[in-house]
Design a protein around this motif. Structure first.
Motif, PDB file in Angstrom:
ATOM      1  N   ARG A  18       1.815  -7.796   1.821  1.00 11.26           N
ATOM      2  CA  ARG A  18       0.762  -6.857   1.430  1.00 11.26           C
ATOM      3  C   ARG A  18       0.614  -5.752   2.473  1.00 11.26           C
ATOM      4  O   ARG A  18       0.846  -5.970   3.657  1.00 11.26           O
ATOM      5  CB  ARG A  18      -0.567  -7.597   1.257  1.00 11.26           C
ATOM      6  CG  ARG A  18      -0.566  -8.564   0.079  1.00 11.26           C
ATOM      7  CD  ARG A  18      -1.967  -9.054  -0.249  1.00 11.26           C
ATOM      8  NE  ARG A  18      -1.967  -9.917  -1.419  1.00 11.26           N
ATOM      9  CZ  ARG A  18      -1.977  -9.477  -2.675  1.00 11.26           C
ATOM     10  NH1 ARG A  18      -1.992  -8.171  -2.919  1.00 11.26           N
ATOM     11  NH2 ARG A  18      -1.984 -10.323  -3.684  1.00 11.26           N
ATOM     12  N   TYR A  19       0.241  -4.575   1.999  1.00  8.13           N
ATOM     13  CA  TYR A  19      -0.050  -3.465   2.900  1.00  8.13           C
ATOM     14  C   TYR A  19      -1.182  -2.639   2.298  1.00  8.13           C
ATOM     15  O   TYR A  19      -1.481  -2.733   1.102  1.00  8.13           O
ATOM     16  CB  TYR A  19       1.190  -2.603   3.138  1.00  8.13           C
ATOM     17  CG  TYR A  19       1.738  -1.899   1.921  1.00  8.13           C
ATOM     18  CD1 TYR A  19       1.401  -0.573   1.641  1.00  8.13           C
ATOM     19  CD2 TYR A  19       2.613  -2.549   1.049  1.00  8.13           C
ATOM     20  CE1 TYR A  19       1.912   0.082   0.532  1.00  8.13           C
ATOM     21  CE2 TYR A  19       3.131  -1.906  -0.063  1.00  8.13           C
ATOM     22  CZ  TYR A  19       2.776  -0.586  -0.319  1.00  8.13           C
ATOM     23  OH  TYR A  19       3.282   0.053  -1.422  1.00  8.13           O
ATOM     24  N   GLN A  20      -1.799  -1.836   3.142  1.00  6.95           N
ATOM     25  CA  GLN A  20      -2.982  -1.080   2.734  1.00  6.95           C
ATOM     26  C   GLN A  20      -2.686   0.417   2.662  1.00  6.95           C
ATOM     27  O   GLN A  20      -2.093   0.988   3.576  1.00  6.95           O
ATOM     28  CB  GLN A  20      -4.125  -1.309   3.731  1.00  6.95           C
ATOM     29  CG  GLN A  20      -4.708  -2.711   3.720  1.00  6.95           C
ATOM     30  CD  GLN A  20      -5.553  -2.977   2.489  1.00  6.95           C
ATOM     31  OE1 GLN A  20      -6.158  -2.072   1.921  1.00  6.95           O
ATOM     32  NE2 GLN A  20      -5.605  -4.236   2.071  1.00  6.95           N
ATOM     33  N   LEU A  21      -3.100   1.034   1.563  1.00  6.86           N
ATOM     34  CA  LEU A  21      -3.115   2.486   1.434  1.00  6.86           C
ATOM     35  C   LEU A  21      -4.547   2.936   1.162  1.00  6.86           C
ATOM     36  O   LEU A  21      -5.453   2.103   1.047  1.00  6.86           O
ATOM     37  CB  LEU A  21      -2.190   2.933   0.293  1.00  6.86           C
ATOM     38  CG  LEU A  21      -0.683   2.832   0.558  1.00  6.86           C
ATOM     39  CD1 LEU A  21       0.094   3.204  -0.696  1.00  6.86           C
ATOM     40  CD2 LEU A  21      -0.259   3.719   1.723  1.00  6.86           C
ATOM     41  N   GLU A  22      -4.711   4.228   1.041  1.00  6.29           N
ATOM     42  CA  GLU A  22      -6.053   4.766   0.848  1.00  6.29           C
ATOM     43  C   GLU A  22      -6.724   4.219  -0.412  1.00  6.29           C
ATOM     44  O   GLU A  22      -7.951   4.064  -0.456  1.00  6.29           O
ATOM     45  CB  GLU A  22      -6.000   6.296   0.779  1.00  6.29           C
ATOM     46  CG  GLU A  22      -5.632   6.978   2.090  1.00  6.29           C
ATOM     47  CD  GLU A  22      -4.142   6.961   2.379  1.00  6.29           C
ATOM     48  OE1 GLU A  22      -3.743   7.478   3.429  1.00  6.29           O
ATOM     49  OE2 GLU A  22      -3.373   6.421   1.546  1.00  6.29           O
ATOM     50  N   ASP A  23      -5.921   3.916  -1.431  1.00  7.61           N
ATOM     51  CA  ASP A  23      -6.497   3.447  -2.695  1.00  7.61           C
ATOM     52  C   ASP A  23      -6.610   1.926  -2.772  1.00  7.61           C
ATOM     53  O   ASP A  23      -6.914   1.371  -3.827  1.00  7.61           O
ATOM     54  CB  ASP A  23      -5.684   3.972  -3.879  1.00  7.61           C
ATOM     55  CG  ASP A  23      -4.233   3.496  -3.848  1.00  7.61           C
ATOM     56  OD1 ASP A  23      -3.819   2.919  -2.814  1.00  7.61           O
ATOM     57  OD2 ASP A  23      -3.516   3.695  -4.847  1.00  7.61           O
TER      58      ASP A  23
END
Length: 209
Positions: free
Chosen positions: A58-63
């Motif tokens: 898993r990774y995080q983006l702005e959305d």
């Protein structure tokens, strides 16, 4: 992080199967570029094993949160493990992808795995890939007969040699000598310059120290 299985791929995806002697396994790949990357991993002297599509991360983006599957989990002789993402050179240089990749790197490093981007330009550069594919045709047998031992000894004595020189020493044809040398190269016992041309009777050879 959780495992992924591509033995039953999506109906619209082509699966490429790489037969790995190093891993004693068939490596499943989802693109021809990943398949070509396998040849580099198979014959890199510092790589002890590699696995395709090992697990979801898993990774995080702005959305919000996203998930992806690294293309390879690579283990070195030192025990160090890292992940590789294989991408087309042009696509990997776009600002959109570079932004996503940085987020993927953070997600990967958060669970202890460095993530490396490997592009088409690196995988298919020069003659290396074609030579590795040629070597792979002769992989499989781990038996070293007396003749091969003699070949290794002569190369050691010469320092640098070629298939042409060895054919003269042993009174063999170039074709026969090439086959013997390619088998030894597949075992990592004989090294050669693979960058500048396809393997031939003039390719410089030496013995692994």
């Amino acid at each position: 992080m959780y495992p992924r299985n591509i033995k039953k791929p999506h109906a619209k995806k082509n699966i490429f199967k790489f037969i790995s002697v190093k891993n004693s396994a068939i490596i499943m790949c989802e693109s021809s570029l990943e398949f070509d990357a396998c040849f580099h991993l198979e014959y890199h002297p510092n790589v002890i094993s590699f696995e395709s599509q090992p697990f979801y991360l898993r990774y995080q983006l702005e959305d919000g949160a996203h998930s992806y599957t690294p293309d390879f989990l690579v283990t070195l002789n030192s025990g160090h493990k890292s992940l590789q993402e294989i991408k087309d050179s042009k696509f990997s240089l776009t600002p959109e992808y570079l932004h996503i990749f940085e987020a993927m790197k953070k997600g990967s490093e958060a669970i202890g795995f460095p993530l490396h981007l490997v592009t088409e330009r690196q995988i298919r550069k020069g003659f290396v890939l074609d030579n590795l594919k040629l070597i792979h045709r002769y992989a499989g047998s781990k038996h070293i007969c007396d003749f091969k031992k003699s070949v290794i000894e002569v190369i050691q004595n010469q320092g640098l040699s070629t298939s042409g020189k060895l054919a003269s020493v042993f009174g063999k044809s170039i074709g026969f000598m090439n086959r013997e040398l390619l088998e030894l190269m597949s075992l990592g016992l004989v090294k050669a310059h693979l960058e500048d041309s396809l393997f031939n009777e003039h390719t410089e050879l030496w013995v692994k120290e």
